[in-house]
Motif scaffolding. Structure first.
Motif, short mmCIF file in Angstrom:
data_model
loop_
_atom_site.label_atom_id
_atom_site.label_comp_id
_atom_site.label_asym_id
_atom_site.label_seq_id
_atom_site.Cartn_x
_atom_site.Cartn_y
_atom_site.Cartn_z
N PHE A 168 12.66 4.03 2.84
CA PHE A 168 11.75 3.54 1.81
C PHE A 168 10.97 2.35 2.39
O PHE A 168 11.48 1.65 3.27
N GLU A 221 3.01 14.50 2.08
CA GLU A 221 2.17 14.80 0.93
C GLU A 221 0.70 14.93 1.33
O GLU A 221 -0.02 15.80 0.84
N SER A 250 0.81 -1.22 0.00
CA SER A 250 0.00 0.00 0.00
C SER A 250 0.84 1.27 0.00
O SER A 250 0.33 2.35 -0.20
N LEU A 251 2.13 1.12 0.26
CA LEU A 251 3.01 2.29 0.23
C LEU A 251 3.77 2.30 -1.08
O LEU A 251 4.18 1.24 -1.59
N ASN A 252 3.97 3.49 -1.63
CA ASN A 252 4.65 3.59 -2.91
C ASN A 252 6.15 3.30 -2.76
O ASN A 252 6.85 3.98 -2.01
N PRO A 253 6.65 2.26 -3.47
CA PRO A 253 8.04 1.85 -3.29
C PRO A 253 9.06 2.90 -3.74
O PRO A 253 10.22 2.82 -3.37
N CYS A 254 8.63 3.87 -4.53
CA CYS A 254 9.58 4.84 -5.10
C CYS A 254 9.79 6.07 -4.22
O CYS A 254 10.62 6.91 -4.55
N PHE A 255 9.01 6.21 -3.17
CA PHE A 255 9.14 7.42 -2.36
C PHE A 255 9.38 7.07 -0.90
O PHE A 255 8.96 6.02 -0.43
N PHE A 312 8.05 11.41 2.66
CA PHE A 312 7.41 12.09 1.54
C PHE A 312 5.93 11.74 1.49
O PHE A 312 5.08 12.61 1.28
N GLN A 313 5.62 10.47 1.73
CA GLN A 313 4.24 10.01 1.56
C GLN A 313 3.31 10.54 2.65
O GLN A 313 2.12 10.73 2.40
N ILE A 314 3.86 10.78 3.84
CA ILE A 314 2.97 11.33 4.87
C ILE A 314 2.88 12.86 4.74
O ILE A 314 1.81 13.45 4.87
N HIS A 332 10.48 -0.61 1.44
CA HIS A 332 11.11 -1.93 1.41
C HIS A 332 12.16 -2.09 2.50
O HIS A 332 12.64 -3.19 2.74
#
Ligand SMILES: Nc1ncnc2c1ncn2[C@@H]1O[C@H](COP(=O)(O)OP(=O)(O)OP(=O)(O)O)[C@@H](O)[C@H]1O
Ligand SMILES: [Mg+2]
Lengths: 334, 283
Positions: free
Chosen positions: B150, B114, B101-106, B110-112, B152
């Motif tokens: 990240f 955003e 569910s989390l974007n592997p590229c960011f 960054f994801q929170i 992963h």
């Protein structure tokens, strides 16, 4: 990362040996030799022929000639053109900027049109937009370059008179090369209309050369996007209330670009092959045309050296692409 | 006024084999501060009905309802841009597969950040600060450093904590947790569940917890909805449900609990005659 680079550099050695053998054998398998070609239709007496053969060393056993060539390579000597009597490397560096300029324009066109078109097709999958983009891509992909080039010349140069037929710039302009890129040099020269002229010469060859890579990139982008759009993290991005442009253009595209970058790297080889045809059609004075001319003249050293250099460039670009791949994909970054 | 109210929700999918009714006449309501559990076996339409609330279903889905309101406001016929103002801010959702569910590229930071950038007008520094607080509140060790990781590089449990932090970033009134622990190690499951309940109690938000674990229901929920084949079988508060289940399917679920085992084998749903029992909801 360093180990990876060293490993890749070590791989270059067997590849270069292989390419040098193939190039060496290929040009000698063609009937005729440089001396016959130089003599032309007038012909040449048997004594004079033997004399020249000996002078160029073509009378020695083939294996000796190859080892001699290899010895030269090890010392950075790619040989000398029989036709122009200039070192192969010098000729290459004179002509390479023309090919580089054309290829860069073509790949830029292919990427900056192909990626957005692929994204649009994926987002609108199944619609008429998708079908027309993919239909056009299929046509572009299967287009014979030679025929496509001629068609564009007939339409835009012949009927409409919008673009010139051949060369890099109008003969009205002359200035010494600074960067070797006509677009930049024409600007630097400060001559009125020079840039326009250079640009109009570049448009058609770029389109012709970009066509196949563009089609391939659009198709690859579409399928990569279709896969990525079904991923959980895209759903998460939407569940955060992000605007669609951000969900698609950032969260999905960033992941979809990973396989697309590999594809772009593979297109460099296609681009080189395409450059040979494109430069021939448009009399573009680059290494593609140089290769073709040299094959016809059986200019052994040029064909051998040229193929080796082209192979080197392709490998270098692939290496750069692999490094880039590591940078965009955090999962394989060390 | 209930936080979320749904009456007679149906969801149909256009498939190559015709229309598929995934949710058929589900009604529910959640109050602020309440924990509602939705239980039912795989494919019973639990996820689909909640994705319908979030507006996250694919275009092949047709959503109908007599009523679907959030804080009294209709959310069924919301324009996409109006919906984006609610989703991720007032209603948020976490999912079954935290790593995917989390974007592997960011980076997770960054994801929170955003989410904060989209829904608040905090500046860059304040967002960073808030992200650190949120990571701290979901029990992620060394939050400042974690922001640069990240997905992963983190375990499933840590990823789910990040997802919870993102979901709570803008102080939602309602959190939908779709089997938040199913994909995790048994030892981590309880930690995550406790965290969710703890945060729910602290913030007073409503929580919809999708699960098929009756033991979890017994421990956590105020009220329960039982779904079966897209239809709502019953709705009751937890005590009532456990003491006097009305529907055979519910009985089947309950008797599958280890402590209700009789003899040397666990009863399964198949042991019960579902067809001949009157149902309370839907049909
Ligand atoms: N995009 C879709 N297209 C077609 N059918 C779908 C789609 N999404 C879900 N379904 C169908 O809807 C039904 C309900 O699915 P749903 O995911 O809500 O089940 P669930 O109760 O959440 O199950 P689980 O416990 O496995 O998560 C299933 O039969 C599923 O096949
Ligand atoms: Mg589900």
């Amino acid at each position: 990362m360093l180990r990876f680079l060293l490993f890749r550099l070590a791989l270059l050695i067997p590849t270069f040996v292989g390419v040098s053998i193939v190039a060496f054998a290929f040009i000698r398998l063609l009937p005729g030799d440089p001396i016959m070609m130089l003599a032309g239709e007038r012909g040449i007496s048997a004594e004079r022929y033997a004399e020249l053969q000996a002078a160029y060393g073509f009378d020695r056993p083939i294996i000796v000639q190859y080892l001699d060539y290899l010895w030269g390579l090890l010392h950075g000597d790619l040989g000398t053109s029989v036709v122009t009597r200039r070192p192969v490397l010098d000729e290459f560096f004179t002509l390479f900027p023309a090919t580089l300029e054309l290829s860069l324009c073509a790949i830029t066109l292919a990427v900056f049109l192909g990626v957005p078109l692929g994204v649009i097709a994926a987002v609108k999958r199944g619609s008429w937009v998708d079908q027309s983009i993919m239909g056009t891509a299929l046509v572009g992909y299967s287009m014979p370059i030679f025929w496509w080039g001629l068609l564009l010349i007939i339409l835009f140069s012949g009927i409409l008179g919008w673009t010139p037929v051949s060369g890099r710039i109008s003969l009205l302009y002359f200035f010494p090369p600074v960067t070797g890129f006509m677009l930049i040099d024409s600007l630097l020269s400060g001559q009125d209309g020079a840039f326009r002229s250079a640009l109009s010469h570049l448009v058609l060859p770029s389109i012709v050369l970009a066509t196949i890579p563009l089609a391939v990139i659009a198709r690859q982008t579409r399928s990569a996007m279709l896969e990525v759009l079904g991923e959980d993290y895209v759903r998460t991005a939407r569940s955060k209330g992000l605007p669609p442009a951000r969900v698609i253009g950032l969260h999905a595209l960033r992941n979809a670009l990973i396989p697309v970058i590999t594809t772009i790297g593979l297109q460099i080889g296609v681009l080189m092959a395409g450059a040979i045809l494109t430069e021939t059609i448009f009399s573009w004075p680059g290494i593609g045309k140089w290769m073709v001319d040299s094959v016809f003249k059986r200019d052994y050293a040029v064909v051998q050296g040229g193929l080796l250099l082209i192979a080197g460039i392709i490998m270098l670009v692939n290496l750069i692409v692999d490094v880039l791949y590591g940078l965009v994909n955090p999962r394989i970054r060390h | 006024m209930a936080l979320l109210e749904i009456e007679n929700l149906t969801v149909e999918f256009d498939t190559s084999g015709g229309t598929l009714r995934a949710v058929d006449g589900v009604s529910l309501s959640v109050e602020a501060g309440e924990v509602l559990a939705i239980v039912g076996e795989s494919g019973s339409g639990k996820s689909v009905s909640m994705l319908a609330v979030m507006g996250l279903l694919p275009w092949t889905a047709t959503v109908k309802a007599d009523r679907m309101t959030f804080q009294g406001r209709d959310i069924l016929n919301l324009s996409p841009s109006d919906r984006r103002r609610i989703v991720g801010k007032d209603i948020s959702m976490i999912f079954q597969e935290p790593v995917a569910s989390l974007n592997p590229c960011f980076t997770v930071g960054f994801q929170i950040e955003e989410t904060l950038k989209t829904h608040t007008d905090l500046d860059r520094k304040a967002r960073r600060q808030r992200a650190v607080e949120l990571f701290h509140s979901v029990g992620l060790p060394d939050p400042e450093r974690r922001l640069g990781s990240f997905p992963h590089q983190m375990s499933g449990g840590q990823c789910q904590r990040v997802m919870i932090a993102i979901a709570l970033a803008c102080g939602p009134k309602l959190l939908i947790a779709d089997e938040p622990t199913t994909a995790l190690d048994v030892t981590i499951q309880k930690q995550i569940l406790d965290l969710l309940l703890d945060l729910q109690a602290k913030t007073g938000m409503g929580l919809i917890l999708i699960t098929h674990d009756m033991a979890v229901v017994a421990e956590t929920a105020d009220r329960v909805i039982v779904q079966y084949m897209g239809r709502q079988m019953e709705e009751a508060d937890v005590l009532t449900l456990f003491e006097s289940p009305k529907h055979a399917y519910t009985k089947a679920l309950l008797s599958a609990l280890p402590e209700n085992a009789t003899g040397d084998r666990l009863p399964t749903v198949a042991d019960f005659d579902l067809e001949n029992t009157p149902s309370t909801g839907g049909a």
